[in-house]
Design a protein around this motif. Structure first.
Motif, PDB file in Angstrom:
ATOM      1  N   VAL A  99     -11.043   9.309  -0.302  1.00  0.00           N
ATOM      2  CA  VAL A  99     -10.287   8.100   0.041  1.00  0.00           C
ATOM      3  C   VAL A  99      -9.032   8.037  -0.819  1.00  0.00           C
ATOM      4  CG1 VAL A  99     -10.291   5.563  -0.074  1.00  0.00           C
ATOM      5  CG2 VAL A  99     -12.271   6.789   0.846  1.00  0.00           C
ATOM      6  N   LYS A 100      -7.914   7.682  -0.225  1.00  0.00           N
ATOM      7  CA  LYS A 100      -6.691   7.521  -0.994  1.00  0.00           C
ATOM      8  C   LYS A 100      -6.835   6.333  -1.949  1.00  0.00           C
ATOM      9  CE  LYS A 100      -2.911   9.558   1.643  1.00  0.00           C
ATOM     10  NZ  LYS A 100      -1.535   9.292   2.151  1.00  0.00           N
ATOM     11  N   VAL A 101      -6.400   6.533  -3.193  1.00  0.00           N
ATOM     12  CA  VAL A 101      -6.491   5.478  -4.192  1.00  0.00           C
ATOM     13  C   VAL A 101      -5.659   4.263  -3.776  1.00  0.00           C
ATOM     14  CG1 VAL A 101      -5.992   4.877  -6.592  1.00  0.00           C
ATOM     15  CG2 VAL A 101      -6.955   7.128  -6.030  1.00  0.00           C
ATOM     16  N   ARG A 134       3.077   6.006  -2.727  1.00  0.00           N
ATOM     17  CA  ARG A 134       4.242   6.807  -3.128  1.00  0.00           C
ATOM     18  C   ARG A 134       4.205   7.100  -4.627  1.00  0.00           C
ATOM     19  NH1 ARG A 134       7.578   3.704  -1.241  1.00  0.00           N
ATOM     20  NH2 ARG A 134       8.347   2.618  -3.089  1.00  0.00           N
ATOM     21  N   LEU A 135       3.870   6.094  -5.430  1.00  0.00           N
ATOM     22  CA  LEU A 135       3.803   6.293  -6.878  1.00  0.00           C
ATOM     23  C   LEU A 135       2.698   7.265  -7.267  1.00  0.00           C
ATOM     24  CD1 LEU A 135       4.284   2.599  -8.111  1.00  0.00           C
ATOM     25  CD2 LEU A 135       5.945   4.462  -8.275  1.00  0.00           C
ATOM     26  N   LEU A 136       1.619   7.274  -6.498  1.00  0.00           N
ATOM     27  CA  LEU A 136       0.474   8.147  -6.786  1.00  0.00           C
ATOM     28  C   LEU A 136       0.566   9.484  -6.072  1.00  0.00           C
ATOM     29  CD1 LEU A 136      -2.476   5.566  -6.576  1.00  0.00           C
ATOM     30  CD2 LEU A 136      -1.283   6.387  -8.613  1.00  0.00           C
ATOM     31  N   HIS A 137       1.658   9.690  -5.322  1.00  0.00           N
ATOM     32  CA  HIS A 137       1.861  10.936  -4.585  1.00  0.00           C
ATOM     33  C   HIS A 137       0.696  11.229  -3.644  1.00  0.00           C
ATOM     34  CE1 HIS A 137       5.380  11.797  -7.063  1.00  0.00           C
ATOM     35  NE2 HIS A 137       4.637  11.559  -8.135  1.00  0.00           N
ATOM     36  N   GLY A 138       0.150  10.167  -3.057  1.00  0.00           N
ATOM     37  CA  GLY A 138      -0.899  10.317  -2.058  1.00  0.00           C
ATOM     38  C   GLY A 138      -2.244  10.783  -2.584  1.00  0.00           C
ATOM     39  N   LYS A 139      -2.479  10.650  -3.873  1.00  0.00           N
ATOM     40  CA  LYS A 139      -3.708  11.183  -4.468  1.00  0.00           C
ATOM     41  C   LYS A 139      -4.952  10.436  -4.000  1.00  0.00           C
ATOM     42  CE  LYS A 139      -1.735  13.124  -8.704  1.00  0.00           C
ATOM     43  NZ  LYS A 139      -1.691  13.048 -10.181  1.00  0.00           N
ATOM     44  N   GLU A 163       0.825  -1.208   0.000  1.00  0.00           N
ATOM     45  CA  GLU A 163       0.000   0.000   0.000  1.00  0.00           C
ATOM     46  C   GLU A 163       0.861   1.260   0.000  1.00  0.00           C
ATOM     47  OE1 GLU A 163      -3.337   2.231   2.811  1.00  0.00           O
ATOM     48  OE2 GLU A 163      -2.898   0.110   3.151  1.00  0.00           O
ATOM     49  N   ARG A 164       1.935   1.260   0.765  1.00  0.00           N
ATOM     50  CA  ARG A 164       2.823   2.429   0.800  1.00  0.00           C
ATOM     51  C   ARG A 164       3.505   2.631  -0.545  1.00  0.00           C
ATOM     52  NH1 ARG A 164       3.993   0.506   6.150  1.00  0.00           N
ATOM     53  NH2 ARG A 164       5.851  -0.569   5.398  1.00  0.00           N
ATOM     54  N   TRP A 165       3.853   1.547  -1.212  1.00  0.00           N
ATOM     55  CA  TRP A 165       4.483   1.635  -2.537  1.00  0.00           C
ATOM     56  C   TRP A 165       3.533   2.298  -3.533  1.00  0.00           C
ATOM     57  CZ3 TRP A 165       2.989  -1.515  -6.902  1.00  0.00           C
ATOM     58  CH2 TRP A 165       3.828  -1.372  -8.025  1.00  0.00           C
TER      59      TRP A 165
END
Length: 284
Positions: free
Chosen positions: A134-136, A97-102, A92-94
């Protein structure tokens, strides 16, 4: 081919996500437009990366060069307590990070992520209308929660697990709310595994591996209702496994081209049928 709008559904696949990147490449080359995109299981990873604004080349680089083994754990304690060998937190953290928390309301495309409420046996849909803040990455984690591999996790009053265990009719709906036709891209494997040896003082490890492998194989071979064949594209991924966390870059490249070549071959037929309202069965 003239521009045609669809809603692509990138469904299932587990760790075989490079095949979905090949599908996106084919969609781009055929100039097939879409405002909405749906992701399930491994397809949720690729759809979310693309919907965030990353190019296909960037998504391909991520899919081919990421070491999937970093997401896999093997804790029998976590399995007994939380229903999965790994918590899924690293994964989930990976993604985050790739989505910049969108969040869903910040995505470039209308992204729909589908997971399963295992307590009720029903789909749970995440998108900007239902879950704008909600975070993606959280929704992707739910959709990619392969049973026994990643721990179950609660979301409100739901107990979330992999979206791939849903039936076909849960995915074939009017996602765009305007009648735009959907095309569901599914991955199907033909597995020929070596036997797993059951030995040692703790055979539970081998038994769990067998169970996970058999479960994912069964999902991959799920019968597709004839009513949905006209807008379903099946990509045969060969002997690659949906739970292979140790794929080499070369194996991932093969999956990419399987997705690309299948979509290139079948898309003109499917899109033409959808355009003229022809619902003939076209099997891959």
């Amino acid at each position: 081919m003239s521009t045609q709008k669809i809603v692509p559904i990138l469904a299932g696949g587990g760790t075989r996500l490079p095949a979905h990147v090949g599908i996106l490449q084919a969609l781009d080359e055929f100039d097939i437009a879409f405002d909405n995109i749906v992701g399930v299981s491994g397809g949720s990873i690729i759809s979310s990366l693309y919907a965030s604004g990353l190019s296909i080349a960037e998504v391909k680089h991520i899919a081919l060069n990421t070491d999937y083994s970093t997401f896999r754990g093997f804790s029998l304690f976590k399995l007994l307590r939380n229903g999965g060998l790994s918590s899924g937190d690293v994964f989930e953290r990976w993604v985050d990070r790739l989505l910049h928390g969108k969040t869903f309301k910040e995505m470039k495309y209308n992204l729909h992520i589908v997971a399963t409420d295992v307590a009720r046996g029903k789909p749970v849909i995440f998108n900007k209308e239902r879950t704008p803040d909600v975070k993606v990455s959280l929704a992707v984690r739910f959709s990619m929660s392969i049973p026994l591999v990643f721990s179950f996790k609660k979301f409100n009053d739901h107990l979330m697990v992999d979206g791939s265990i849903l039936s076909e009719d849960a995915l074939h709906r009017d996602w765009a709310d305007d009648g735009t036709p959907v095309v569901c891209f599914r991955l199907k494997g033909d597995y020929e595994y070596d036997d797993i040896k059951i030995k040692g003082m703790f055979p539970i490890v081998q038994y769990v591996s067998l169970l996970i492998r058999t479960f994912m194989t069964t999902i991959s071979r799920e019968y597709i209702n004839e009513a949905f064949w006209h807008n379903t594209v099946v990509v045969n991924t060969g002997t690659s496994s949906a739970v292979d966390f140790t794929m080499t870059p070369a194996q991932k490249e093969v999956l990419y081209f399987k997705g690309y070549h299948t979509a290139t071959k079948i898309l003109p037929i499917k899109v033409k049928a959808l355009t003229i309202g022809d619902k003939k069965t076209v099997k891959v």
